[in-house]
Design a protein around this motif. Structure first.
Motif, short mmCIF file in Angstrom:
data_model
loop_
_atom_site.label_atom_id
_atom_site.label_comp_id
_atom_site.label_asym_id
_atom_site.label_seq_id
_atom_site.Cartn_x
_atom_site.Cartn_y
_atom_site.Cartn_z
N ASP A 202 0.84 -1.20 0.00
CA ASP A 202 0.00 0.00 0.00
C ASP A 202 0.88 1.25 0.00
OD1 ASP A 202 -2.34 -1.48 0.14
OD2 ASP A 202 -2.66 -1.12 2.29
N VAL A 203 0.36 2.30 -0.59
CA VAL A 203 0.99 3.61 -0.49
C VAL A 203 0.12 4.44 0.45
CG1 VAL A 203 1.68 5.70 -1.73
CG2 VAL A 203 1.95 3.46 -2.82
N SER B 269 -0.52 7.99 2.71
CA SER B 269 -0.24 9.41 2.89
C SER B 269 0.06 9.60 4.37
CB SER B 269 -1.47 10.22 2.47
OG SER B 269 -1.30 11.57 2.80
N THR B 270 1.26 10.07 4.67
CA THR B 270 1.67 10.16 6.07
C THR B 270 1.22 11.46 6.72
OG1 THR B 270 3.82 11.16 5.62
CG2 THR B 270 3.69 8.75 5.52
N ASN C 255 8.68 11.44 4.86
CA ASN C 255 8.21 11.47 3.47
C ASN C 255 6.70 11.64 3.46
OD1 ASN C 255 10.88 10.81 2.66
ND2 ASN C 255 10.42 8.63 2.85
N TYR D 218 4.60 10.43 1.27
CA TYR D 218 4.00 9.15 0.90
C TYR D 218 5.01 8.05 1.17
CZ TYR D 218 0.64 12.09 -1.53
OH TYR D 218 -0.31 13.03 -1.82
N VAL D 219 4.51 6.93 1.66
CA VAL D 219 5.37 5.78 1.93
C VAL D 219 4.71 4.54 1.35
CG1 VAL D 219 6.30 4.27 3.74
CG2 VAL D 219 6.35 6.74 4.04
N LYS D 220 5.51 3.76 0.62
CA LYS D 220 5.03 2.45 0.17
C LYS D 220 5.43 1.45 1.25
CE LYS D 220 4.98 -0.85 -3.58
NZ LYS D 220 5.41 -1.17 -4.93
N TRP E 176 1.44 -0.36 8.25
CA TRP E 176 1.49 1.03 8.74
C TRP E 176 0.40 1.16 9.79
CZ3 TRP E 176 4.93 4.81 7.41
CH2 TRP E 176 4.64 6.11 7.83
N PRO F 39 -5.40 3.87 1.91
CA PRO F 39 -4.23 3.99 1.04
C PRO F 39 -4.55 4.76 -0.24
CG PRO F 39 -4.44 1.76 1.87
CD PRO F 39 -5.70 2.50 2.27
N SER G 141 -3.61 5.86 -4.35
CA SER G 141 -3.16 5.15 -5.55
C SER G 141 -2.21 6.02 -6.34
CB SER G 141 -4.37 4.72 -6.39
OG SER G 141 -5.21 5.82 -6.62
N ILE H 125 4.72 4.82 -6.95
CA ILE H 125 5.99 5.19 -6.31
C ILE H 125 7.07 4.24 -6.77
CG2 ILE H 125 7.20 5.19 -4.10
CD1 ILE H 125 5.00 6.62 -2.86
#
Length: 164
Positions: A89-90, A92-93, A98, A100-102, A109, A159, A161, A164
Motif C-alpha cells: 500500500d501507499v 499518505s503520512t 516522506n 507518501y510511503v510504500k 502502517w 491507502p 493510488s 511510487i
C-alpha cells in the motif's frame, strides 16, 4: 481438599491456563488517549479489551484492525494501534519524513485514532508484522462500553493510488 488434590489441580491448571493465554488471548487494560474515540473516549475511564492472539497467529491483519504490538521504539512496551496500510500500500503520512510511503513486504502502517496525540508509524515508520501479538476484538470493561471492535478505517486514511 487434601494437599495432593491441590497439587494435582495446580499441575494441570497452570499449563492449561498458560496455553490459553499464549494461544487464544487475554484481557488487557488500554491506557492513554492515543486511540480516542474508539478506546478510552473519556479520559477518566479506562477500557479493558479482549486481545485475540489466535486471530493473528499467521500474521494476517486487515486495514482497520486494532492491534497490539511490541513498540518498535521500546521492546519492553506494548502499544495498541489501528492498521492503516498493508504491504504494498501507499499511505499518505501525517508528519513522517516522506509525504507518501510504500509499505514494504512483511510490514504494515499503524496509527492511533487521536491524530497528534500518538506515537505511531508517523513517528517510527512501517512496522514489522512480527511485532504484532494480538488483535483487539471486544471492549469487555466497563459494562456500559461492551461492544465488538470492528475493522474500520476513515476514508481520509485509506491507502492512496500513487505510483511510487
Amino acid at each position: 481438599m487434601s494437599l495432593k488434590s491441590l497439587l494435582k489441580s495446580v499441575l494441570f491448571g497452570v499449563p492449561i491456563g498458560i496455553t490459553f493465554l499464549d494461544t487464544i488471548g487475554y484481557v488487557a487494560r488500554v491506557e492513554g488517549i492515543s486511540m480516542q474515540p474508539a478506546l478510552n473516549p473519556e479520559s477518566r475511564n479506562t477500557d479493558y479489551v479482549f486481545l485475540s492472539r489466535w486471530s493473528v497467529r499467521n500474521y494476517t491483519v486487515k486495514r482497520g484492525d486494532i492491534i497490539s504490538l511490541v513498540s518498535p521504539k521500546d521492546p519492553n512496551q506494548k502499544i495498541i494501534k489501528r492498521v492503516v496500510g498493508l504491504e504494498g500500500d501507499v499511505v499518505s503520512t501525517l508528519g513522517y519524513k516522506n509525504q507518501y510511503v510504500k509499505v514494504p513486504e512483511g510490514h504494515c502502517w499503524v496509527e492511533g485514532d487521536h491524530t497528534g496525540h500518538t506515537l505511531d508509524s508517523n513517528t517510527f515508520g512501517p512496522v514489522s508484522l512480527g511485532l504484532i501479538n494480538a488483535r483487539a476484538i471486544y471492549i469487555v470493561w466497563p459494562p456500559e462500553r461492551w461492544q465488538s471492535l470492528e475493522a474500520k478505517l476513515p476514508e481520509s486514511r485509506k491507502p492512496v493510488s500513487l505510483p511510487i
